[in-house]
Scaffold this motif. Structure first.
Motif, PDB file in Angstrom:
ATOM      1  N   MET A   1      25.163   8.537  -7.675  1.00 53.06           N
ATOM      2  CA  MET A   1      23.796   8.606  -7.136  1.00 53.06           C
ATOM      3  C   MET A   1      23.057   9.772  -7.794  1.00 53.06           C
ATOM      4  SD  MET A   1      22.511   8.920  -3.190  1.00 53.06           S
ATOM      5  CE  MET A   1      22.933   7.218  -2.829  1.00 53.06           C
ATOM      6  N   LYS A   2      21.824   9.515  -8.291  1.00 51.83           N
ATOM      7  CA  LYS A   2      21.026  10.535  -8.947  1.00 51.83           C
ATOM      8  C   LYS A   2      19.983  11.108  -7.994  1.00 51.83           C
ATOM      9  CE  LYS A   2      21.413   9.231 -13.798  1.00 51.83           C
ATOM     10  NZ  LYS A   2      20.677   9.028 -15.067  1.00 51.83           N
ATOM     11  N   ASN A   3      19.657  12.373  -8.254  1.00 44.25           N
ATOM     12  CA  ASN A   3      18.593  13.017  -7.490  1.00 44.25           C
ATOM     13  C   ASN A   3      17.254  12.809  -8.185  1.00 44.25           C
ATOM     14  OD1 ASN A   3      20.439  13.990  -5.619  1.00 44.25           O
ATOM     15  ND2 ASN A   3      20.741  15.918  -6.740  1.00 44.25           N
ATOM     16  N   ALA A   4      16.187  12.706  -7.388  1.00 46.59           N
ATOM     17  CA  ALA A   4      14.851  12.477  -7.945  1.00 46.59           C
ATOM     18  C   ALA A   4      13.818  13.260  -7.154  1.00 46.59           C
ATOM     19  CB  ALA A   4      14.520  10.990  -7.921  1.00 46.59           C
ATOM     20  N   ILE A   5      12.664  13.463  -7.789  1.00 45.28           N
ATOM     21  CA  ILE A   5      11.505  14.009  -7.082  1.00 45.28           C
ATOM     22  C   ILE A   5      10.384  12.976  -7.175  1.00 45.28           C
ATOM     23  CG2 ILE A   5      12.127  16.402  -7.469  1.00 45.28           C
ATOM     24  CD1 ILE A   5       9.215  15.044  -9.437  1.00 45.28           C
ATOM     25  N   ILE A   6       9.448  13.050  -6.247  1.00 41.03           N
ATOM     26  CA  ILE A   6       8.292  12.143  -6.261  1.00 41.03           C
ATOM     27  C   ILE A   6       7.059  12.950  -6.638  1.00 41.03           C
ATOM     28  CG2 ILE A   6       6.788  10.640  -4.898  1.00 41.03           C
ATOM     29  CD1 ILE A   6       9.189  10.013  -3.133  1.00 41.03           C
ATOM     30  N   TYR A   7       6.301  12.433  -7.593  1.00 42.25           N
ATOM     31  CA  TYR A   7       4.991  13.024  -7.882  1.00 42.25           C
ATOM     32  C   TYR A   7       3.920  12.036  -7.439  1.00 42.25           C
ATOM     33  CZ  TYR A   7       0.785  14.709 -10.063  1.00 42.25           C
ATOM     34  OH  TYR A   7      -0.498  15.136 -10.248  1.00 42.25           O
ATOM     35  N   ALA A   8       2.986  12.501  -6.594  1.00 39.61           N
ATOM     36  CA  ALA A   8       1.911  11.642  -6.083  1.00 39.61           C
ATOM     37  C   ALA A   8       0.569  12.339  -6.283  1.00 39.61           C
ATOM     38  CB  ALA A   8       2.132  11.334  -4.606  1.00 39.61           C
ATOM     39  N   ARG A   9      -0.461  11.530  -6.457  1.00 35.33           N
ATOM     40  CA  ARG A   9      -1.795  12.089  -6.717  1.00 35.33           C
ATOM     41  C   ARG A   9      -2.857  11.090  -6.317  1.00 35.33           C
ATOM     42  NH1 ARG A   9      -5.578  11.076 -10.358  1.00 35.33           N
ATOM     43  NH2 ARG A   9      -4.246   9.593 -11.455  1.00 35.33           N
ATOM     44  N   TYR A  10      -3.988  11.612  -5.786  1.00 34.66           N
ATOM     45  CA  TYR A  10      -5.185  10.774  -5.696  1.00 34.66           C
ATOM     46  C   TYR A  10      -6.355  11.546  -6.255  1.00 34.66           C
ATOM     47  CZ  TYR A  10      -6.511  13.141  -1.250  1.00 34.66           C
ATOM     48  OH  TYR A  10      -6.851  14.045  -0.280  1.00 34.66           O
ATOM     49  N   SER A  11      -7.407  10.822  -6.668  1.00 38.89           N
ATOM     50  CA  SER A  11      -8.425  11.407  -7.539  1.00 38.89           C
ATOM     51  C   SER A  11      -9.624  11.992  -6.835  1.00 38.89           C
ATOM     52  CB  SER A  11      -8.926  10.347  -8.538  1.00 38.89           C
ATOM     53  OG  SER A  11      -7.860   9.836  -9.288  1.00 38.89           O
ATOM     54  N   SER A  12     -10.093  11.409  -5.758  1.00 36.49           N
ATOM     55  CA  SER A  12     -11.417  11.736  -5.231  1.00 36.49           C
ATOM     56  C   SER A  12     -11.351  12.290  -3.833  1.00 36.49           C
ATOM     57  CB  SER A  12     -12.299  10.479  -5.244  1.00 36.49           C
ATOM     58  OG  SER A  12     -13.515  10.710  -4.556  1.00 36.49           O
ATOM     59  N   ASP A  13     -12.323  13.170  -3.539  1.00 42.85           N
ATOM     60  CA  ASP A  13     -12.451  13.686  -2.167  1.00 42.85           C
ATOM     61  C   ASP A  13     -12.738  12.568  -1.175  1.00 42.85           C
ATOM     62  OD1 ASP A  13     -11.998  16.427  -2.565  1.00 42.85           O
ATOM     63  OD2 ASP A  13     -13.989  16.649  -3.441  1.00 42.85           O
ATOM     64  N   LYS A  14     -13.268  11.437  -1.692  1.00 44.78           N
ATOM     65  CA  LYS A  14     -13.590  10.312  -0.815  1.00 44.78           C
ATOM     66  C   LYS A  14     -12.326   9.584  -0.372  1.00 44.78           C
ATOM     67  CE  LYS A  14     -18.196   9.595  -2.777  1.00 44.78           C
ATOM     68  NZ  LYS A  14     -19.103   8.657  -3.464  1.00 44.78           N
ATOM     69  N   GLN A  15     -11.214   9.782  -1.112  1.00 37.42           N
ATOM     70  CA  GLN A  15      -9.948   9.227  -0.691  1.00 37.42           C
ATOM     71  C   GLN A  15      -9.305  10.152   0.316  1.00 37.42           C
ATOM     72  OE1 GLN A  15      -8.738   8.751  -4.955  1.00 37.42           O
ATOM     73  NE2 GLN A  15      -7.905   6.825  -4.196  1.00 37.42           N
ATOM     74  N   THR A  16      -8.251   9.706   0.962  1.00 42.86           N
ATOM     75  CA  THR A  16      -7.617  10.498   2.009  1.00 42.86           C
ATOM     76  C   THR A  16      -6.126  10.579   1.771  1.00 42.86           C
ATOM     77  OG1 THR A  16      -7.184   8.595   3.455  1.00 42.86           O
ATOM     78  CG2 THR A  16      -9.343   9.646   3.639  1.00 42.86           C
ATOM     79  N   ASP A  17      -5.450  11.288   2.681  1.00 42.66           N
ATOM     80  CA  ASP A  17      -3.997  11.405   2.596  1.00 42.66           C
ATOM     81  C   ASP A  17      -3.300  10.068   2.806  1.00 42.66           C
ATOM     82  OD1 ASP A  17      -3.803  14.033   1.940  1.00 42.66           O
ATOM     83  OD2 ASP A  17      -3.623  14.752   4.000  1.00 42.66           O
ATOM     84  N   GLN A  18      -4.043   9.063   3.305  1.00 41.12           N
ATOM     85  CA  GLN A  18      -3.428   7.737   3.440  1.00 41.12           C
ATOM     86  C   GLN A  18      -2.979   7.214   2.085  1.00 41.12           C
ATOM     87  OE1 GLN A  18      -6.261   5.272   5.453  1.00 41.12           O
ATOM     88  NE2 GLN A  18      -6.078   6.353   7.405  1.00 41.12           N
ATOM     89  N   SER A  19      -3.730   7.563   1.021  1.00 31.62           N
ATOM     90  CA  SER A  19      -3.334   7.159  -0.325  1.00 31.62           C
ATOM     91  C   SER A  19      -2.005   7.793  -0.694  1.00 31.62           C
ATOM     92  CB  SER A  19      -4.413   7.559  -1.339  1.00 31.62           C
ATOM     93  OG  SER A  19      -3.968   7.340  -2.664  1.00 31.62           O
ATOM     94  N   ILE A  20      -1.838   9.079  -0.373  1.00 30.76           N
ATOM     95  CA  ILE A  20      -0.583   9.771  -0.648  1.00 30.76           C
ATOM     96  C   ILE A  20       0.543   9.161   0.173  1.00 30.76           C
ATOM     97  CG2 ILE A  20       0.646  11.958  -0.427  1.00 30.76           C
ATOM     98  CD1 ILE A  20      -1.285  11.947  -2.746  1.00 30.76           C
ATOM     99  N   GLU A  21       0.278   8.890   1.445  1.00 28.89           N
ATOM    100  CA  GLU A  21       1.304   8.314   2.315  1.00 28.89           C
ATOM    101  C   GLU A  21       1.789   6.971   1.782  1.00 28.89           C
ATOM    102  OE1 GLU A  21      -0.484   8.120   6.125  1.00 28.89           O
ATOM    103  OE2 GLU A  21      -0.482  10.293   6.443  1.00 28.89           O
ATOM    104  N   GLY A  22       0.847   6.175   1.272  1.00 34.14           N
ATOM    105  CA  GLY A  22       1.220   4.877   0.715  1.00 34.14           C
ATOM    106  C   GLY A  22       2.093   5.041  -0.520  1.00 34.14           C
TER     107      GLY A  22
END
Length: 504
Positions: A1-22
């Motif tokens: 089993m390998k270890n991993a990290i997740i990189y997440a990003r959203y672009s606009s202030d009009k978006q919310t943390d729901q994008s990150i959660e998804g």
């Protein structure tokens, strides 16, 4: 089993943390299905992907350079990693060099989790990268086009509202409470008042800026320069006359611009330089004496030095104003006399040779150029590596051309610096400069070089010069001073200043 990290990003202030959660949910589900253990997450919120100047992204890359327990960088989609083809290739190569693999939870990538190559993923990954960059460019064009269309309709497109205006339903209107203040600022300046005087008058009447604080000089000059007050709004090289209603008469605005051209901050004329500015003080009250200007009844412009204390309150100081040209010529004559009669040129010449040799030994400029060349060569190598992996776009070709131009420029500068090292300053060169070249110095440079401080009375001037080969009897413990000759030689003077008094 390998270890991993997740990189997440959203672009606009009009978006919310729901994008990150998804993104996190999909990535965690992918990890669970494929036997990956998520050990950390790196998240950038409201951050563009068109460049890699993102805090968490850069922290992730920096961590990959260190001995860490993870091997996989997991993203929702390639466009979360970035939207710039060249930067994606370079950053992916950096991860690869550190033994790390970029994997998408929703798209086929060129590498598999076990490190093997995914043949169809090599093609698809480049398609994803191209689409991401295309989408970013297209979105930018759409936004720019939409803003342009709104401006064509006379609509306000956002940003901090200019003092004197207000916005309602995307339309700009004159703020009746501020319009008269703006007009008064223009009128006072056109009639000869300076920014500080305008601020003082406004503050006395309780008139403040939009933050409830007194105006600052820069804010006053920003208002005076602003073409919006005559209905002209310039953005991206385009001019709009249908957004800001004019509130300042055209003739007053033009009169102010003409005066600004002759009255810059720090000196009263763009063409006139007050040579003694910052060095001259009043002999009676000790306040600075500043450069001023005025206009005679015939319209002729004249310049003079005036005590700041007398200008503010005539009762505090009786020092008379002094014509600019007269007092500057007196000081210049004194400076040249001191340099040619009392300065030990052999001492300065020896110091010039010493400093020049030390500079050659340090190779500071050459080393900086060589370091810059090495960095550019590394960048070129990264781009060529990207090309070898099949990442070829117009931007890639442009980047290669840009880097090659930088290399050519740096190579030329390196040759010049190496020539300088091989052809150092001789004692004859230094002495020739000191005996004849100094006479050709600009008046401002001579003042900066020689004059330490000036004390001015109505009938007398006392000048402290930066050089003497005798200790100052009033200050025998004065430390050595440094000064610069024509920005070419740093000379350490082993003594204090010399004081010269002259009757006016």
């Amino acid at each position: 089993m390998k270890n991993a990290i997740i990189y997440a990003r959203y672009s606009s202030d009009k978006q919310t943390d729901q994008s990150i959660e998804g993104q996190l949910r999909v990535c965690n589900e992918y990890a669970e299905r494929n036997g990956l253990t998520i050990v950390d997450t790196y998240i950038d919120r409201a951050t563009t992907g068109t460049n890699d100047n993102r805090p968490s992204f850069q922290r992730m890359l920096s961590d990959s350079d260190k001995p860490v327990i993870w091997d996989i960088v997991l993203v929702y989609a390639i466009d979360r990693f970035g939207r710039n083809a060249i930067e994606i290739a370079m950053n992916k190569q950096r991860l690869k060099k550190n033994g790390k693999t970029l994997i998408s939870a929703t798209q086929r990538t060129s590498d598999n989790i076990d490190g093997t190559k995914n043949l169809d993923g090599i093609l698809l990954e480049n398609v994803y990268i191209g689409l991401a960059e295309y989408f970013s460019a297209e979105l930018s064009q759409k936004v720019s086009r939409g803003l342009r269309e709104n401006r064509e309709k006379g609509l306000y497109t956002g940003g901090t509202m200019t003092y004197g205006y207000k916005v309602k339903d995307k339309k700009v209107y004159a703020d009746e409470d501020q319009v008269n203040v703006v007009r008064e600022i223009f009128t006072m300046y056109a009639n000869g008042h300076q920014a500080n005087e305008i601020i003082e008058l406004l503050t006395e009447r309780g008139i403040m800026n939009n933050t409830g604080k007194p105006f600052l000089p820069n804010a006053i000059y920003k208002i005076l320069h602003n073409k919006k007050f005559i209905g002209i709004y310039e953005v991206n090289g385009e001019v709009y006359t249908n957004i800001f209603p004019p509130i300042v008469p055209q003739d007053i605005f033009e009169q102010v611009q003409q005066r600004i051209a002759h009255n810059k901050l720090g000196q009263k004329s763009k063409e006139v330089s007050f040579l003694l500015k910052g060095k001259i003080v009043c002999g009676y009250c000790g306040k600075h004496i500043n450069g001023e200007s005025g206009t005679s009844c015939t319209g002729e412009r004249y310049y003079f030095y005036k005590c700041a204390n007398r200008k503010q309150n005539k009762e505090n100081c009786h020092k008379k104003a002094v014509p600019k040209d007269y007092i500057e010529q007196v000081v210049l004559d004194m400076a040249m006399e001191i340099f040619t009669s009392q300065v030990d040129l052999d001492l300065i010449c020896d110091e010039i040779i010493r400093v020049n040799r030390k500079s050659i030994a340090d190779h500071s400029t050459l080393n900086i150029l060589l370091e810059q060349k090495t960095k550019v060569e590394k960048s070129m190598a990264n781009v060529m590596k990207a090309i070898e992996e099949g990442i070829i776009y117009d931007v890639t070709k442009n980047r290669v051309k840009e880097l090659q131009e930088q290399l050519d420029d740096l190579s030329a500068k390196i040759l010049v610096e190496r020539y300088k090292q091989e052809n150092g300053i001789t004692r004859e060169d230094a002495m020739e400069y000191l005996t004849s070249g100094v006479r050709d110095l600009s008046p401002q440079l001579l003042i900066d070089l020689m004059v330490n401080r000036i004390e001015l009375f109505d009938d007398e001037i006392i000048v402290w010069f930066n050089y003497s080969n005798k200790q100052n009897p009033e200050d025998p413990d004065t430390e050595s001073r440094d000064f610069i000759l024509q920005e070419k030689y740093m000379v350490r003077v082993n003594t204090a200043v010399i004081i010269v008094t002259m009757k006016l």
